[in-house]
Write a protein that holds these residues in place. Structure first.
Motif, PDB file in Angstrom:
ATOM      1  N   LEU A   3       0.806  -1.212   0.000  1.00  0.00           N
ATOM      2  CA  LEU A   3       0.000   0.000   0.000  1.00  0.00           C
ATOM      3  C   LEU A   3       0.845   1.271   0.000  1.00  0.00           C
ATOM      4  N   PRO A   4       1.900   1.393   0.838  1.00  0.00           N
ATOM      5  CA  PRO A   4       2.694   2.625   0.791  1.00  0.00           C
ATOM      6  C   PRO A   4       3.313   2.874  -0.584  1.00  0.00           C
ATOM      7  N   SER A   5       3.827   1.813  -1.218  1.00  0.00           N
ATOM      8  CA  SER A   5       4.404   1.974  -2.557  1.00  0.00           C
ATOM      9  C   SER A   5       3.334   2.344  -3.572  1.00  0.00           C
ATOM     10  N   LEU A   6       2.166   1.734  -3.416  1.00  0.00           N
ATOM     11  CA  LEU A   6       1.064   2.026  -4.335  1.00  0.00           C
ATOM     12  C   LEU A   6       0.625   3.480  -4.220  1.00  0.00           C
ATOM     13  N   LEU A   7       0.556   3.988  -2.995  1.00  0.00           N
ATOM     14  CA  LEU A   7       0.175   5.384  -2.802  1.00  0.00           C
ATOM     15  C   LEU A   7       1.260   6.329  -3.306  1.00  0.00           C
ATOM     16  N   GLY A   8       2.504   5.930  -3.161  1.00  0.00           N
ATOM     17  CA  GLY A   8       3.586   6.737  -3.707  1.00  0.00           C
ATOM     18  C   GLY A   8       3.516   6.834  -5.215  1.00  0.00           C
ATOM     19  N   GLU A   9       3.175   5.713  -5.860  1.00  0.00           N
ATOM     20  CA  GLU A   9       3.024   5.727  -7.313  1.00  0.00           C
ATOM     21  C   GLU A   9       1.823   6.569  -7.727  1.00  0.00           C
ATOM     22  N   LEU A  10       0.749   6.507  -6.957  1.00  0.00           N
ATOM     23  CA  LEU A  10      -0.415   7.349  -7.239  1.00  0.00           C
ATOM     24  C   LEU A  10      -0.028   8.820  -7.168  1.00  0.00           C
ATOM     25  N   ALA A  11       0.730   9.210  -6.162  1.00  0.00           N
ATOM     26  CA  ALA A  11       1.160  10.604  -6.026  1.00  0.00           C
ATOM     27  C   ALA A  11       2.041  11.014  -7.205  1.00  0.00           C
ATOM     28  N   ARG A  12       2.910  10.112  -7.658  1.00  0.00           N
ATOM     29  CA  ARG A  12       3.775  10.429  -8.803  1.00  0.00           C
ATOM     30  C   ARG A  12       2.947  10.658 -10.064  1.00  0.00           C
ATOM     31  N   LEU A  13       1.997   9.752 -10.312  1.00  0.00           N
ATOM     32  CA  LEU A  13       1.174   9.874 -11.516  1.00  0.00           C
ATOM     33  C   LEU A  13       0.336  11.144 -11.491  1.00  0.00           C
ATOM     34  N   ALA A  14      -0.187  11.496 -10.318  1.00  0.00           N
ATOM     35  CA  ALA A  14      -1.038  12.679 -10.211  1.00  0.00           C
ATOM     36  C   ALA A  14      -0.278  13.961 -10.483  1.00  0.00           C
ATOM     37  N   ALA A  15       1.032  13.920 -10.348  1.00  0.00           N
ATOM     38  CA  ALA A  15       1.841  15.117 -10.575  1.00  0.00           C
ATOM     39  C   ALA A  15       2.219  15.294 -12.046  1.00  0.00           C
ATOM     40  N   LEU A  16       1.938  14.296 -12.882  1.00  0.00           N
ATOM     41  CA  LEU A  16       2.296  14.387 -14.292  1.00  0.00           C
ATOM     42  C   LEU A  16       1.325  15.281 -15.050  1.00  0.00           C
TER      43      LEU A  16
END
Length: 417
Positions: A3-16
């Motif tokens: 879950l922490p890695s998944l949320l980190g990836e979500l944050a990265r994608l949202a910044a694109l």
């Protein structure tokens, strides 16, 4: 991917930026932990739509609903005020309006639990307060302190929105950008023609919501149905921000306008003289009563508007349909479709035929969508590597949806164990 890695990836994608936008990781659609977090931070606290004011139009009317397993009832008290209440009796936790014995909506003077007949008022200040508890006079019991829990409630564009978070920011200001787009349809004045539902659809709710939030798939899933009437390639997506989006698709060209629709002169112009030639409302699915007062843009195509997390509206010249996808598990959801029409439509002798035809149309479109929705979920279940693909410009709402998810879920991400 935890879950922490998944949320980190979500944050990265949202910044694109949109031009570099990518799809969410597959685990966002299959992870039980991600689903639980959505339940807590989205459906357990954010604003969600539960119905339309016409479903609780008069004093005493109620509408039973559920939000991610939380049993609720919307009531209109004798003063005309709306309330969102828990349906769980404060005595022994019985559902006050069990679906086994009560309809989804109706009218009543009190909420009476069928288990031990504890009774609750519906009206204003005393909404939810216990009005009657038989055979409780021999024990210490404070009747005035016993009430059904209340939820926040707002009415936006005639739609009933609720939140379990007492501190949730008001919803209306968050959707101000959509108000001008929706205003011509006067949604609050429309009435419910019917509601259809598909329970237990085998796919994550986001798969279905994203499918309903873009017309890019018209050329594939609906090549012989919707795309012939509303070509997806002609869709113009508005550059919205925040928790709402909108887009417009004109009807296919080369069609003829039906004779004398309401609000349109017999010469094919609207009241201000604008030429409407080339628009076939009947061929585009308008077989009912047109919504009064619409202009050329509204009569000449379909507007789609979405409100995160899970509602999309399809606005046509004769109807407004709002669709909600309600999660029931990491890989299942219920789909609810409610069609709104002008009040005059119900007085039309052909109304029953209109409803029957509309239902058949939805069955066809839903069957086509289910092929894609189930197919995507099967692909996600294989836990594929990131696609690395890009969003089409027609998929801007999905990119916007990622930013909403990141704000709700990844803003204060759980720490790794």
């Amino acid at each position: 991917m935890g879950l922490p890695s998944l949320l980190g990836e979500l944050a990265r994608l949202a910044a694109l930026p949109l031009e570099l936008g990518e799809t969410l990781p597959a685990r966002a659609y299959t992870s039980a932990d991600f689903h639980r977090l959505e339940g807590e931070r989205i459906f357990g606290s954010d604003w969600v739509c539960v119905g339309h004011v016409d479903q609780v139009a008069g004093p005493g009317d109620y509408l039973r609903t559920d939000v991610l397993g939380a049993p609720l009832v919307i009531t209109r008290d004798e003063n005309g005020d709306l309330h969102a209440l828990s349906r769980v009796c404060r005595h022994r936790f019985m559902d006050v309006l069990p679906p086994e014995t009560t309809p989804d909506q109706g009218s009543l003077k009190r909420l009476t639990c069928p288990y031990h007949t504890w009774t609750y008022r519906l009206n204003g200040e005393f909404a939810g307060r216990l009005a009657g508890a038989p055979l409780m006079n021999q024990v210490e019991f404070d009747r005035t302190a016993c009430r059904l829990p209340r939820y926040r409630l707002e009415v936006w564009q005639g739609l009933i929105m609720v939140s379990a978070d007492p501190d949730a920011p008001p919803l209306g200001p968050q959707l101000a950008d959509l108000d001008a787009t929706l205003a011509p349809y006067r949604i609050a004045d429309l009435v419910v023609a019917y509601t259809e539902r598909w329970d237990g659809v085998p796919a994550n709710w986001k798969v279905a919501f994203e499918n309903g939030s873009e017309n890019y798939h018209h050329m594939g899933s609906h090549a012989n149905t919707l795309d012939r009437i509303l070509p997806g390639k002609d869709t113009v997506v508005d550059e919205c921000e925040g928790r709402g989006f909108s887009m417009y698709t004109p009807f296919a060209s080369g069609m003829e306008l039906p004779q004398d629709p309401d609000g349109t002169d017999s010469d094919g112009t609207d009241p201000d003289g604008t030429d409407l030639a080339g628009t076939d409302l009947v061929g585009a699915g308008l077989v009912g009563t047109p919504i009064p007062g619409l202009g050329m843009r509204q009569l000449s195509g379909m507007t789609v508007a979405g409100v995160f997390p899970n509602m999309v509206l399809a606005l046509l010249p004769d109807s407004v349909t709002f669709v909600r996808w309600v999660p029931t598990g990491p890989d299942t959801h219920d789909a609810l479709v409610t069609v709104l029409v002008p009040a005059e439509a119900k007085r039309n002798p052909g109304f029953d035929g209109y409803v029957a035809a509309s239902k058949e149309q939805f069955k066809v479109i839903q069957a086509e969508d289910l092929v894609a929705i189930r197919g995507v979920q099967r692909g996600l279940a294989t836990d594929p590597a990131p696609s690395g693909g890009r969003f089409s410009h027609l998929e801007r709402p999905l990119w916007q949806f990622q930013r909403y998810l990141a704000e709700r879920l990844a803003g204060d991400a759980p720490a790794a164990p």
